[in-house]
Design a protein around this motif. Structure first.
Motif, PDB file in Angstrom:
ATOM      1  N   TYR A 281       0.871  -1.171   0.000  1.00 52.65           N
ATOM      2  CA  TYR A 281       0.000   0.000   0.000  1.00 52.65           C
ATOM      3  C   TYR A 281       0.910   1.224   0.000  1.00 52.65           C
ATOM      4  CZ  TYR A 281      -3.731  -3.244   1.219  1.00 52.65           C
ATOM      5  OH  TYR A 281      -4.634  -4.282   1.208  1.00 52.65           O
TER       6      TYR A 281
ATOM      7  N   LEU B 153      -8.063   2.227   5.782  1.00 54.59           N
ATOM      8  CA  LEU B 153      -7.222   1.026   5.830  1.00 54.59           C
ATOM      9  C   LEU B 153      -7.181   0.392   7.223  1.00 54.59           C
ATOM     10  CD1 LEU B 153      -4.189   2.337   3.711  1.00 54.59           C
ATOM     11  CD2 LEU B 153      -6.171   1.010   2.928  1.00 54.59           C
TER      12      LEU B 153
ATOM     13  N   LEU C  41      -3.958   6.750  -2.760  1.00 51.29           N
ATOM     14  CA  LEU C  41      -3.598   5.362  -2.465  1.00 51.29           C
ATOM     15  C   LEU C  41      -3.311   4.587  -3.746  1.00 51.29           C
ATOM     16  CD1 LEU C  41      -3.293   3.048  -0.402  1.00 51.29           C
ATOM     17  CD2 LEU C  41      -5.757   2.589  -0.732  1.00 51.29           C
TER      18      LEU C  41
ATOM     19  N   ILE D 189      -1.974   0.666  -4.876  1.00 52.42           N
ATOM     20  CA  ILE D 189      -1.756  -0.686  -4.368  1.00 52.42           C
ATOM     21  C   ILE D 189      -1.020  -1.505  -5.417  1.00 52.42           C
ATOM     22  CG2 ILE D 189      -2.821  -2.807  -3.508  1.00 52.42           C
ATOM     23  CD1 ILE D 189      -5.167  -1.147  -2.523  1.00 52.42           C
TER      24      ILE D 189
END
Length: 212
Positions: free
Chosen positions: A5, A43, A181, A183
């Motif tokens: 992340y 998260l 964010l 990933i």
């Protein structure tokens, strides 16, 4: 499988003042702090094995606000620093563009031609970034880790994973907002992008901020 992340630090006072930060620093704004807390809430159910942060205070503060009372090892990683701007650091963008017109133009429009006598170029940044991710893969074969870093670091990683020419670094989306964010999954030793620069945790009323 290892899931990474990756986020940019929250908005800072120098972001608002249009000053280049690089290896220098400035405090998070209240908006930056709020966005960091909101990303942390998003998260909250992820059990991170480790949090890796750039040594910059803006990144460390973002990581701490995200994690709040959660217990997790924190690792300060020098290779996650922003690109080093050298003499440009702490200066307003307009001033830099006037005093270093060709270099500033190249930074944004021809990054493959950009050079710096007192800082880093993009190729040097890429080398330390790739070295870090090789180390990360050797330390974590499975689980989840959080990385808090900077705009150019994230852009460089995405471009490298997409095998995108450096000259298209800034002309190709995404825009890296504060606390966006990304990933990335490590599948059979290969890094694969799952999500890019998502800001769904940020209120839509908040206007975009200038990168870095």
């Amino acid at each position: 499988m290892l899931t990474i992340y990756l986020t940019r630090h929250g908005e800072t006072e120098w972001n608002i003042a249009q000053k280049l930060q690089g290896w220098l620093d400035s405090p998070l704004t209240e908006k930056g702090k709020r966005n960091a807390r909101e990303l942390g809430a998003r998260l909250k159910d992820i059990e991170f094995q480790t949090v890796y942060s750039s040594p910059s205070e803006r990144s460390l503060c973002t990581a701490q606000l995200m994690m709040q009372r959660r217990t997790c090892p924190f690792v300060i990683e020098e290779d996650l620093k922003e690109i080093h701007f050298g003499d440009w650091e702490g200066q307003n963008r307009q001033v830099v563009s006037e005093n270093y017109p060709q270099a500033y133009f190249n930074f944004w429009n021809a990054p493959h031609l950009y050079t710096s006598e007192t800082g880093e170029n993009f190729f040097e940044l890429e080398q330390r970034l790739l070295a870090f991710f090789e180390k990360l893969k050797s330390l974590h074969q499975t689980g989840e880790v959080l990385i808090v870093t900077h705009t150019v670091v994230i852009k460089m990683l995405l471009a490298t994973l997409k095998k995108q020419p450096l000259k298209k670094l800034w002309s190709t989306p995404p825009f890296i907002q504060d606390t966006s964010l990304t990933i990335v999954e490590c599948v059979e030793d290969q890094l694969e992008i799952v999500l890019e620069a998502d800001v769904s945790h940020i209120s839509q009323e908040q206007e975009q901020v200038t990168e870095r």
